[in-house]
Design a protein around this motif. Structure first.
Motif, PDB file in Angstrom:
ATOM      1  N   CYS A  88      46.537 -45.315  35.497  1.00 33.20           N
ATOM      2  CA  CYS A  88      47.507 -44.309  34.275  1.00 33.20           C
ATOM      3  C   CYS A  88      46.846 -44.204  33.121  1.00 33.20           C
ATOM      4  CB  CYS A  88      48.287 -45.680  34.157  1.00 33.20           C
ATOM      5  SG  CYS A  88      48.171 -46.517  32.977  1.00 33.20           S
ATOM      6  N   LYS A 113      47.403 -45.452  43.713  1.00 31.66           N
ATOM      7  CA  LYS A 113      46.520 -44.904  42.851  1.00 31.66           C
ATOM      8  C   LYS A 113      45.237 -46.145  41.918  1.00 31.66           C
ATOM      9  CE  LYS A 113      47.168 -41.140  39.371  1.00 31.66           C
ATOM     10  NZ  LYS A 113      47.870 -41.990  37.757  1.00 31.66           N
TER      11      LYS A 113
ATOM     12  N   PRO B 111      53.327 -45.552  34.536  1.00 28.96           N
ATOM     13  CA  PRO B 111      52.202 -45.239  33.391  1.00 28.96           C
ATOM     14  C   PRO B 111      51.656 -44.799  35.682  1.00 28.96           C
ATOM     15  CG  PRO B 111      53.373 -47.407  33.386  1.00 28.96           C
ATOM     16  CD  PRO B 111      54.027 -46.900  33.843  1.00 28.96           C
ATOM     17  N   ILE B 112      52.184 -44.919  36.016  1.00 32.20           N
ATOM     18  CA  ILE B 112      51.612 -44.387  37.382  1.00 32.20           C
ATOM     19  C   ILE B 112      52.088 -42.985  38.035  1.00 32.20           C
ATOM     20  CG2 ILE B 112      49.934 -46.227  38.394  1.00 32.20           C
ATOM     21  CD1 ILE B 112      52.318 -46.732  40.629  1.00 32.20           C
ATOM     22  N   ASP B 114      52.995 -39.556  38.202  1.00 31.44           N
ATOM     23  CA  ASP B 114      52.460 -38.392  37.110  1.00 31.44           C
ATOM     24  C   ASP B 114      53.301 -37.596  36.290  1.00 31.44           C
ATOM     25  OD1 ASP B 114      49.857 -38.250  38.139  1.00 31.44           O
ATOM     26  OD2 ASP B 114      49.931 -35.810  39.932  1.00 31.44           O
ATOM     27  N   LYS B 144      57.592 -44.314  49.583  1.00 29.78           N
ATOM     28  CA  LYS B 144      56.522 -44.372  48.398  1.00 29.78           C
ATOM     29  C   LYS B 144      55.591 -42.557  48.207  1.00 29.78           C
ATOM     30  CE  LYS B 144      56.185 -45.908  44.725  1.00 29.78           C
ATOM     31  NZ  LYS B 144      56.801 -45.605  43.234  1.00 29.78           N
ATOM     32  N   LYS B 145      55.836 -42.692  49.951  1.00 34.96           N
ATOM     33  CA  LYS B 145      54.987 -41.336  49.551  1.00 34.96           C
ATOM     34  C   LYS B 145      55.560 -40.779  51.247  1.00 34.96           C
ATOM     35  CE  LYS B 145      50.085 -39.860  50.855  1.00 34.96           C
ATOM     36  NZ  LYS B 145      48.354 -39.695  50.556  1.00 34.96           N
ATOM     37  N   ASP B 155      58.087 -38.354  46.260  1.00 35.18           N
ATOM     38  CA  ASP B 155      58.366 -40.561  46.165  1.00 35.18           C
ATOM     39  C   ASP B 155      59.530 -40.912  46.133  1.00 35.18           C
ATOM     40  OD1 ASP B 155      58.411 -43.132  45.061  1.00 35.18           O
ATOM     41  OD2 ASP B 155      56.614 -42.909  44.274  1.00 35.18           O
ATOM     42  N   ARG B 158      61.581 -42.389  43.529  1.00 33.12           N
ATOM     43  CA  ARG B 158      61.769 -42.022  41.832  1.00 33.12           C
ATOM     44  C   ARG B 158      62.516 -40.651  42.238  1.00 33.12           C
ATOM     45  NH1 ARG B 158      55.582 -40.525  41.558  1.00 33.12           N
ATOM     46  NH2 ARG B 158      54.501 -42.773  41.411  1.00 33.12           N
ATOM     47  N   ARG B 220      48.272 -33.627  41.951  1.00 27.95           N
ATOM     48  CA  ARG B 220      48.716 -35.094  42.118  1.00 27.95           C
ATOM     49  C   ARG B 220      46.807 -35.443  41.391  1.00 27.95           C
ATOM     50  NH1 ARG B 220      51.790 -37.744  44.742  1.00 27.95           N
ATOM     51  NH2 ARG B 220      50.688 -39.897  46.269  1.00 27.95           N
ATOM     52  N   PHE B 221      47.080 -36.583  40.718  1.00 27.50           N
ATOM     53  CA  PHE B 221      46.252 -37.443  39.863  1.00 27.50           C
ATOM     54  C   PHE B 221      45.297 -37.373  39.307  1.00 27.50           C
ATOM     55  CE2 PHE B 221      47.606 -40.661  43.613  1.00 27.50           C
ATOM     56  CZ  PHE B 221      48.631 -41.114  42.908  1.00 27.50           C
ATOM     57  N   ARG B 224      46.427 -36.116  33.792  1.00 21.48           N
ATOM     58  CA  ARG B 224      47.474 -37.107  33.355  1.00 21.48           C
ATOM     59  C   ARG B 224      48.333 -35.471  32.183  1.00 21.48           C
ATOM     60  NH1 ARG B 224      49.063 -42.235  34.140  1.00 21.48           N
ATOM     61  NH2 ARG B 224      50.742 -40.738  34.137  1.00 21.48           N
ATOM     62  N   TRP B 226      50.052 -35.387  29.451  1.00 19.27           N
ATOM     63  CA  TRP B 226      49.703 -34.743  27.964  1.00 19.27           C
ATOM     64  C   TRP B 226      48.304 -34.926  27.473  1.00 19.27           C
ATOM     65  CZ3 TRP B 226      51.062 -40.507  30.455  1.00 19.27           C
ATOM     66  CH2 TRP B 226      49.712 -41.054  30.541  1.00 19.27           C
ATOM     67  N   GLU B 227      47.957 -34.920  28.474  1.00 26.26           N
ATOM     68  CA  GLU B 227      45.997 -34.553  27.840  1.00 26.26           C
ATOM     69  C   GLU B 227      46.626 -33.130  28.233  1.00 26.26           C
ATOM     70  OE1 GLU B 227      43.438 -36.553  27.356  1.00 26.26           O
ATOM     71  OE2 GLU B 227      44.670 -38.307  27.217  1.00 26.26           O
ATOM     72  N   ASP B 457      41.434 -12.702  25.705  1.00 26.64           N
ATOM     73  CA  ASP B 457      42.647 -11.948  25.501  1.00 26.64           C
ATOM     74  C   ASP B 457      42.559 -10.294  25.887  1.00 26.64           C
ATOM     75  OD1 ASP B 457      43.631 -13.793  23.893  1.00 26.64           O
ATOM     76  OD2 ASP B 457      42.112 -13.599  22.932  1.00 26.64           O
ATOM     77  N   ARG B 532      52.478 -32.675  25.234  1.00 26.55           N
ATOM     78  CA  ARG B 532      53.007 -34.629  24.960  1.00 26.55           C
ATOM     79  C   ARG B 532      54.305 -33.495  23.798  1.00 26.55           C
ATOM     80  NH1 ARG B 532      48.731 -37.952  22.623  1.00 26.55           N
ATOM     81  NH2 ARG B 532      47.060 -36.917  23.659  1.00 26.55           N
TER      82      ARG B 532
END
Lengths: 194, 538
Positions: A88, A113, B111-112, B114, B144-145, B155, B158, B220-221, B224, B226-227, B457, B532
């Motif tokens: 995660c 995962k 947490p898992i 995306d 789920k998949k 999924d 969700r 997918r995967f 993350r 937020w990075e 640029d 984020r």
């Protein structure tokens, strides 16, 4: 080249603070005598065995670490001995030293995962334990009690998934909490956990 | 493109009150948009400004004075003297209850997932109550998949059944590929019978998905959300010039997502355009090469300059030099190349680019011209060297006829056949500035490493003539530099004074020289934003 230099806006200078100098300090003799006195006092106390020694003979003798001591990391297992981690990325996000590298992959089975690569650079680790706090599924722990190993090369201090799982055991924590956790939590005396 | 359901007639407005503030909007505007124009935030899942409103999620309920029940603001057109309360106790309670209702069967596997970090449901839940679920029955489990097509995985657990993805297929791609099946808590999104989700705009469904139900197989995967850092740019896949955001982290690009521009791409982008980021980092030229040997950049430039000067001495002022402008390069690069060429007295100018692909074109977004800057390169050539710019067939003919002794090529795509390539290899000097290695890079004797479009640029001019800003997202590899810097360095060695410390100065000069750009503005410098902090994109 596209290089621009920012103009300096403040003139920072070193401020010199004068300290009153005494003869005693100038000579440094008093300090030396004081220091030697402390050393000699401990020396004679040790010789006379007035007090227990303050040092131990490591590594033959070892101190007992407290339960919450943080040692080397380990990765916990599921019941079928696969890795508990679900990749995660909460621990590398929380890590202030950026010592954790995870590359995720699809498992192909019911668990969605898992980490294809899970590496911790133990030389970079500052042993803060935030990764353990961040982990939502009890996958990473620092409760091995082991010290950082002596390594010859920096690369050897990077522990991979296999190394980390070698120290791990099966975790019994239930994903998403125990089924009746809402009922049980009401019985906890500490109001913080209610 | 999806049209608004009721286009507003001209000069017909209504005035209403939202939370006590008076606002005048065109007739036909819904209450949600009117509130957003005032800066009043109302939560919603199923509404999207580029799609029709089915009012299925009930998350945007507001109170209207005089109406017995709360009304969905996305579906209610504004009327005169309407008094809307968006933050009253009743409205807030009912929206909070709707959020709790939406979460009843949501697995909350953030947490898992995306989407975590850019998820509307997550954002609303955390902002609003962060309360524990009161539901103590087991949640409904769904697959789920589910493989919906070549690009997308569903999924079903969700999914909150907002139907945005169905409407994207129907209203943007005009292809009914998704629909609802089953009823009640078994209801799920599925592909229409005999179909799969494979339209050329399918990845827009992932963008509009307010939760992590639809995920792109490509992303997918991988990283993350937020990075990721976002840099606003323009897609270089075709002449449409869709506005996009480059999402990158630690010097690597992870995806391209569309950015709203009502004049160009509205909210959408095609799948082919999104995949163009893959080739940016593939087959890169990282160092200069002279006759096949890797040398320092300065040495390669000196070699090229010496050869050109020698040719100019022996065979007249133009030195039988030709330059190839490229529709893949920015306006600034092409302008600078042609400026140097005219200073050198060159009169052989060619315009290269990727070959057109009419099979990829449609009347939605995709254009047959696969170059981002054809219009700009043409306009610059017309302004600086009127009537002299020729196409690639003429270049091949000149090469085979021996009319050229030296060639200076910009960009990577030059569509030359075998014979022309053989003739190219016989030139005295052939300077090829390219980001990517291809069939030409072994034939030329001076290979210069250039930066790709996401590393510079500059501006692109799209098929409609709009001059749009592209921004540098990542660093070029090795010694690679933007085309304009390479041209400046080589120009200086040829004795032409060029001093443009930044692109903006170059743009200002170009604006005066090229009449098509007279009204254009060089876009603002935008800070790189971490995703984020950018809120949810769903």
């Amino acid at each position: 080249m596209e290089t621009t230099f920012r103009k300096r806006t403040s003139k920072a200078t070193v401020k010199v603070v004068p300290r009153p100098e005494t003869l005693n300090k100038e000579l440094m003799l008093g300090g030396i005598i004081q220091g030697l006195a402390v050393t000699m006092r401990h020396f004679f106390q040790n010789v006379a065995r007035e007090k227990p020694e303050v040092t131990i003979n490591y590594p033959e003798e070892r101190l007992k670490y407290p339960l919450r001591n943080r040692g080397l990391h380990r990765l916990m297992h599921r019941e079928d001995d696969s890795v508990r981690c679900v990749a995660c990325m909460c621990c590398p996000t929380a890590c202030p030293a950026h010592c954790i590298t995870i590359v995720a992959e699809e498992t192909g089975n019911g668990n969605e995962k898992r980490p294809a690569i899970f590496e911790i650079d133990e030389l970079r680790c500052i042993v803060c334990g935030l990764c353990v706090e961040a982990c939502p599924c009890d996958a990473i722990r620092m409760d091995t009690g082991e010290h950082m190993h002596v390594v010859d090369r920096r690369d050897d201090a990077i522990l991979g998934k296999v190394d980390l799982m070698k120290r791990g055991i099966s975790s019994t924590a239930v994903q998403g909490g125990e089924p009746n956790w809402q009922e049980r939590v009401k019985t906890v005396p500490d109001p913080r956990f209610r | 493109m999806a049209e608004t359901p009721n286009p507003a007639p001209a000069q017909s407005t209504v005035t209403l009150k939202i939370d006590g503030q008076s606002v005048t909007v065109p007739k036909g505007t819904n209450v949600l948009e009117a509130a957003r124009s005032l800066g009043v935030s109302i939560s919603f899942f199923c509404y999207h400004p580029g799609l029709s409103s089915p009012a299925v999620c009930r998350q945007c309920l507001v109170e209207v004075k005089g109406q017995p029940k709360p009304v969905p603001s996305c579906y209610t057109p504004c009327a005169d003297n309407m008094d809307v309360l968006t933050q009253s106790e009743k409205a807030l309670t009912v929206r909070q209850q709707m959020l709790e209702f939406t979460l009843v069967n949501h697995p909350v596997d953030c947490p898992i997932c995306d989407k975590a970090g850019e998820c509307t449901l997550q954002k609303l839940y955390v902002e609003w109550d962060s309360a524990h679920a009161r539901m103590d029955y087991e949640k409904v489990h769904k697959p789920k998949k589910v493989d919906l097509g070549p690009t997308i995985v569903l999924d079903a657990e969700r999914c909150i059944l907002c139907t945005r993805c169905i409407r994207v297929c129907d209203e943007v791609a005009h292809d009914h590929q998704l629909e609802m099946s089953y009823r009640g808590d078994r209801e799920t999104i599925s592909v229409a019978p005999g179909k799969q989700l494979d339209n050329p705009y399918s990845l827009n469904t992932v963008d509009v998905c307010p939760v992590g139900a639809l995920t792109a197989k490509d992303f997918r995967f991988q990283m993350r959300a937020w990075e990721l850092m976002t840099t606003s740019s323009v897609c270089a896949g075709c002449a449409t010039g869709c506005n996009d955001e480059i999402h990158h982290a630690r010097g690597e690009i992870y995806r391209l997502v569309p950015r709203e521009n009502q004049d160009v791409n509205k909210f959408w982008m095609c799948d082919d355009g999104r995949m163009t980021y893959h080739e940016i980092r593939q087959n890169r030229v990282a160092g200069a090469r002279v006759q096949g040997e890797t040398v320092p950049l300065d040495k390669a430039l000196s070699f090229a300059a010496d050869r050109i000067v020698a040719l100019r001495g022996s065979s007249g002022s133009s030195g039988l030099l030709g330059v190839v402008a490229n529709a893949q390069a920015t306006n600034e690069d092409n302008y600078l190349l042609l400026k140097v060429a005219s200073a050198l007295g060159v009169d052989r100018v060619y315009l290269a680019g990727r070959p057109a692909r009419p099979d990829c074109a449609d009347d939605i977004l995709r254009h047959a011209d696969m170059n981002p800057n054809t219009a700009g390169a043409r306009a610059i050539a017309q302004a600086l060297m009127p009537g002299k710019a020729k196409g690639v067939p003429q270049l091949a003919a000149d090469l085979e006829g021996g009319a050229l002794k030296a060639l200076w090529i910009l960009g990577d795509h030059v569509d030359l056949d075998e014979e022309a390539q053989a003739a190219l290899a016989r030139l005295e000097v052939c300077i090829y500035q390219t980001p990517h290695q291809n069939f030409l890079s072994d034939k030329v004797n001076v290979l210069l490493p250039a930066a790709a479009w996401a590393e510079v640029d500059g501006t692109f001019t799209n098929a409609k003539g709009l001059v749009q800003r592209i921004r540098r997202a990542v660093e070029p590899p090795g010694e690679a530099r933007p085309h304009r810097e390479l041209i400046q360095l080589l120009g200086r060695k040829l004795g032409i004074a060029l001093d443009y410390p930044n692109v903006r100065m170059l743009f200002k000069e170009m604006k005066q020289a090229v009449p098509e750009f007279a009204a254009a503005e060089y876009g603002r410098e935008l800070p790189v934003v971490q995703l984020r902090f950018a809120g949810s994109r769903g």
